[in-house]
Design an enzyme around this catalytic site. Sequence first.
Site, PDB file in Angstrom:
ATOM      1  N   GLU A  11     -55.701 -79.605  32.562  1.00  0.00           N
ATOM      2  CA  GLU A  11     -55.029 -79.640  31.618  1.00  0.00           C
ATOM      3  C   GLU A  11     -53.274 -79.572  30.935  1.00  0.00           C
ATOM      4  OE1 GLU A  11     -59.740 -78.854  31.019  1.00  0.00           O
ATOM      5  OE2 GLU A  11     -57.511 -77.889  32.183  1.00  0.00           O
TER       6      GLU A  11
ATOM      7  N   HIS B 126     -69.218 -74.461  25.927  1.00  0.00           N
ATOM      8  CA  HIS B 126     -68.969 -75.929  24.900  1.00  0.00           C
ATOM      9  C   HIS B 126     -69.287 -75.493  23.251  1.00  0.00           C
ATOM     10  CE1 HIS B 126     -70.377 -76.582  29.310  1.00  0.00           C
ATOM     11  NE2 HIS B 126     -69.403 -77.580  28.906  1.00  0.00           N
TER      12      HIS B 126
END
Length: 728
Positions: free
Chosen positions: A458, A528
């Site tokens: 990321e 998530h």
Amino acid sequence: MARQSGSGVAEKKKAAGAVSGTTLTRGQLVEFYRLMYLSRRTDDREIVLKRQQKIFFQISCAGHEALLVAAGMAMRPGYDWFFPYYRDRAICLALGNTVEDQFLQAVGAASDPASGGRQMPSHWSSPKLHIVSPSSSTATQCLHAVGCAEAGRYFAKHPEAAAKHDGEYRQFKDVVFHGDEVTYVSIGEGSTSQGEFWEALNTASNGKLPVLFVVEDNGYAISTPVEANTPGGNISHLVANFPNFHFAEIDGTDAIASYNAMVEAVGYCRAGKGPALVHGHVIRPYSHSLSDDERLYRTVAELEADALRDPISRLQMWLLREGILDAEAINRLERQVDEEVQRAADKAVMATLPTPDTILRHVYSENLTPMDRRFERQPEITADRNERTMADLINLCLKDEMRRDDRIVVFGEDVADATRDQPLREGKLKGKGGVFKLTSGLQLEFGNDRVWNSPLAEANIVGRAIGMAVRGLKPVVEIQFFDYIWPAMHQMRNEMAVLRWRSNDGFSCPLVMRVPIGGYLTGGSIYHSQSGESIFTHTPGVRIVMPSNALDALGLLRTAIRCDDPVLFLEHKRLYRETFGRAIYPGPDYTIPFGKANVVRPGKDITVVTYGAVVPRALQAAQKIHRDKGIDVELIDLRSLAPYDWETVTESVRKTSRVIIAHEDMMSWGYGAEIAARIADELFHDLDAPVRRVAAMDTFVAYQPLLEDVILPQSHDIYEAIADLAAF
């Protein structure tokens, strides 16, 4: 559009009278020594100023001068691009930065051309010279350099993208590009421990990018010696197997060897063969900074050994031995430098200081604010009257904008249709297009140069996007799940958000980060289902929006792409394909200004302020309580979290005198706390009841749906809060 080309470095430097062993002429060698000595004497004068309390910090380039002047003389200011770090005084002087420029930063003057008094000394910046403002963080700039090199290559392959674009939105200028520009980035040896260094090597190697990495190895990371920082004590041994690289390990205190190595490395990059890494062994004759005392951890014998390798003494002796300068000429040159440094210091300490009214300038773009009325557009009537989901309209918006603007590139994890795209183009594969399919079809339409898969890293995504945006592209990148945004936090907080402010509007990085966020997924669990928007709304310099329906998602995303600030665009996963909030395609120019809330349901009894996936839950509660008890709720969807629409909140609270702030994130230190505090502070006399909050429990989201339903705020929680507050 302006395009320039240049001959190789070696050809530029060759001239009659070049000294044996180098392409440098006698005059260039004298200038080489002058620049090295100028750098050292600038350091020495800053040390005096610090002890006189006329400046507030000092960190030196001493011992690194030969390696850095060599790099500066081998490259082209205003043509190549430079991402330096805090030891790089000498290369900046070699590129054209002046001593006065550097002293103005040291005193924090209003006229400091690097930052207007915002950055510490030794944080070099010059748009004219292409020296990009650095932070104090270590190795983050490596990814920026990679992104900058990618953008330069993109413009060389797509010259049409460099032409001026829609001036109604972004303040584009023509991009000057070169087919052979090189991007320089430097770090200390200690910084090679950082992940961003390795991520940058990985991408530069894969892409054969023209990036020159310079590792300035003075043997220490503050007090940590190289053998404790680097396995085997030698970074060259660790990086040697990266493909497509040119590597050189040299004595960085030897000016001639340094210059020859730099010319070869730059030539390799400029020829398009790939990246290069020059590992220069230098010395650190002064402490890490004036805040450090190296005598606490370095022996006298070690310091004396370093002194024997001082690059200034070594070049001086070489010039004498070669008959290029005699003692009198050296003394004359040094006196001239001393006088130049003294004049510059005297002038800088008398410079005007910045005034408090300048503090908030350039936190955001002042040329094009996304709150501008020009973004207030009405939907068009189109032939397509089908209602579409949020996912559909985000995809259509991306396609519209990429057709409009060739500078937009899209990348992230799994966002491409297929990296190995031949079967895709033959119709043998349908393609992926993101784990939620929101980028489906983009690579197939716009090609691999504009849509591609990043490594699973990321920080790599965001760091490269910063470099691309600095160089003139408009990256729209995706972080696959908000839950995995944290490796990018360093790039977001210390680089992306602050670049415009710290450079006093010299540089900016207008990019868009699309991030799926939130829970209510039934099985999303801890990794998530996270929300955490308040962590980012706490950061100045970045705009943050979070739509609750398809039309808002399209309108806000288009504004995010067309505005001139970095934008964190939060997309609630549960809402992607919900029946709630579907909308008809509003045309290719529909935009919504940031900071303008939507009153979803007008009412007179209680105000509910919310956003994201809580909007449909709050609407359900409001409708039910109106049926059950006649309580009339005014429901406000903020849509934009930074900035937010305080005026609409104020107007509503003054009308209803009761307010609830509801959000999906945890209650404590959540986004609603700031709004609640501001209401209590500024609207206290308009309230008939305490400000209430409805939010998630102060824990993590569980996998089992029975637990998730209790952890996250539900419609019945909002219903009960409305009923309680109405009865107060």
